[in-house]
Design an enzyme around this catalytic site. Structure first.
Site, mmCIF file in Angstrom:
data_model
loop_
_atom_site.group_PDB
_atom_site.id
_atom_site.type_symbol
_atom_site.label_atom_id
_atom_site.label_comp_id
_atom_site.label_asym_id
_atom_site.label_seq_id
_atom_site.Cartn_x
_atom_site.Cartn_y
_atom_site.Cartn_z
ATOM 1 N N LYS A 49 0.793 -1.224 0.000
ATOM 2 C CA LYS A 49 0.000 0.000 0.000
ATOM 3 C C LYS A 49 0.830 1.281 0.000
ATOM 4 O O LYS A 49 0.363 2.339 -0.434
ATOM 5 C CB LYS A 49 -0.940 0.007 1.205
ATOM 6 C CG LYS A 49 -2.146 -0.917 1.075
ATOM 7 C CD LYS A 49 -3.180 -0.334 0.133
ATOM 8 C CE LYS A 49 -4.491 -1.087 0.219
ATOM 9 N NZ LYS A 49 -5.544 -0.469 -0.608
ATOM 10 N N SER A 299 0.591 -9.696 -0.583
ATOM 11 C CA SER A 299 0.337 -8.262 -0.473
ATOM 12 C C SER A 299 0.706 -7.631 0.860
ATOM 13 O O SER A 299 0.995 -6.437 0.924
ATOM 14 C CB SER A 299 -1.132 -7.966 -0.773
ATOM 15 O OG SER A 299 -1.967 -8.672 0.138
#
Length: 398
Positions: A49, A299
């Site tokens: 992110k 992720s």
């Protein structure tokens, strides 16, 4: 968007870690194909992110003088907070009240002001927009923003510039920012490479939206993989997925839990639920990797310690390595010792015993024992149940 992603990579590269592809001998040999991990769980702030947040804030630095604000379940929050701290500007993060403390504390550790608000991302998002308008803060959307998507796409830039000879890349999907950026870059690089998204079955907003051809708002998104627990995907991300994503599959909570457990046991990696979703889909045989070169995007790794224990137990249960049974015993001295001896003879390891002597539903003169066992698979469980049922009144709980 291919060029925007390339520019994003060069804009953010000095602020992020470059993480080489990790070739998994264990899973490659086991699954019959070449399996690589893109380990964004080892990225700064513990997830991918940071890429989108950095790109958006750096590109719009002139709009961020009063500070920035974001709504996030955790990983986007840390990315925005880190980016703002790097630039010496204020950051306000609105997080849902259920957000794991590891993510709340990490966000505060990057200097952000954290506001816990609402039961879902959507509640936090609406509140953040209100504060943004009231205080003149630059709003950084977690996924439905062109610059954020371009930043997330830098994951694919790194993958393909290191190894262009891959057959498919598998990406977890929540709101769709990561898979949109990855898919746009991959298809601009080589349209023959497949892009496969993975969603939690309890939060499959993109699956529903693709099926109906419009953004669908789910009533709930109750998955422990909070990084992809999004009720409503973005208008932009839906279009990118319609144009560039080849396939979307879903995985259950037990399958995700097994993925987390497998990363720990086989690869010695701590991975959060969202990051484990691609491996979960592969292990559940929902994605074929045999005789193919596959990259799984891991992720993030921001999993709460209290969650790890529950996930491990669920993963072990899913593979027949853990069970809990309720057994009725005579309430006499030595009964529990005899039960322990029987279980020892069955070569099961006692994990926990709860002796319930005051259960109103159990007749006087009897007692109930709830016992959790570590087992060696489903055949072993069947053997244990068959043996215990021949001696006691038994009910399997888990």
């Amino acid at each position: 968007m291919f060029e925007d992603i390339t520019k994003a990579y060069f804009r953010i590269r000095k602020h992020i870690k470059h993480l080489p592809l990790y070739y998994s001998n264990n899973f490659s040999e086991r699954l019959g194909g070449d399996v690589y991990f893109k380990l964004e769980n080892l990225q700064r702030t513990g997830s991918f992110k940071i890429r989108g947040a950095l790109n958006c804030i750096l590109k719009h630095e002139d709009k961020c003088r009063n500070g920035v604000i974001a709504a996030s379940a955790g990983n986007h929050a840390q990315g925005v907070a880190f980016s703002a701290k790097s630039m010496g500007i204020r950051a306000v993060i609105v997080m849902p009240e259920f957000t794991p403390m590891v993510k709340v504390n990490s966000t505060k550790g990057h200097g952000a002001e954290v506001i816990l608000y609402g039961e879902s991302f959507e509640d936090a998002y609406k509140h953040a927009v209100e504060i943004s308008e009231k205080e003149g803060l630059f709003f950084v959307h977690p996924f439905d923003d062109t610059d954020v998507i371009a930043g997330q796409g830098s994951v694919a830039y790194e993958v393909l510039n290191e190894n262009p000879d891959i057959d498919q890349i598998v990406v977890p999907v929540g709101g769709g920012g990561l898979v949109s950026g990855v898919a746009e870059y991959v298809k601009g690089f080589d349209s023959s490479i497949k892009v496969i998204g993975v969603q939690a079955s309890e939060a499959a907003g993109m699956v529903s939206s693709l099926s109906e051809g419009r953004v669908v708002s789910l009533s709930t998104s109750s998955t422990f993989a909070e990084g992809i627990a999004v009720k409503k995907v973005g208008e932009l991300t839906l279009k990118h997925c319609q144009n560039c994503v080849d396939e979307l599959v879903t995985v259950t909570e037990s399958e995700i839990a097994l993925g987390v457990l497998e990363f720990m046991e086989r690869s010695k990696l701590v991975v959060e639920g969202a990051g484990a979703a691609p491996l979960a889909a592969v292990l559940a045989e929902k994605i074929d990797v045999k005789n193919k070169t596959t990259v799984l995007v891991v992720s993030g790794g921001n999993i709460d310690v209290t969650t790890i224990n529950r996930v491990i137990n669920r993963g072990m249960t899913a593979t027949g390595r853990f069970m809990t049974v309720s057994i009725i015993l005579r309430d006499v001295p030595g009964a529990l010792t005899s039960l322990s001896t029987v279980i020892s003879g069955l070569q099961a390891n006692i994990h926990e015993i709860v002796h319930v002597r005051n259960d109103m539903e159990t007749p006087v003169g009897l007692s109930k024992v709830n016992i959790s066992l570590e087992t060696r698979g489903y055949e072993h469980i069947d053997h244990i149940m068959e043996t215990l049922s021949g001696i006691y009144e038994v009910k399997r709980l888990v």
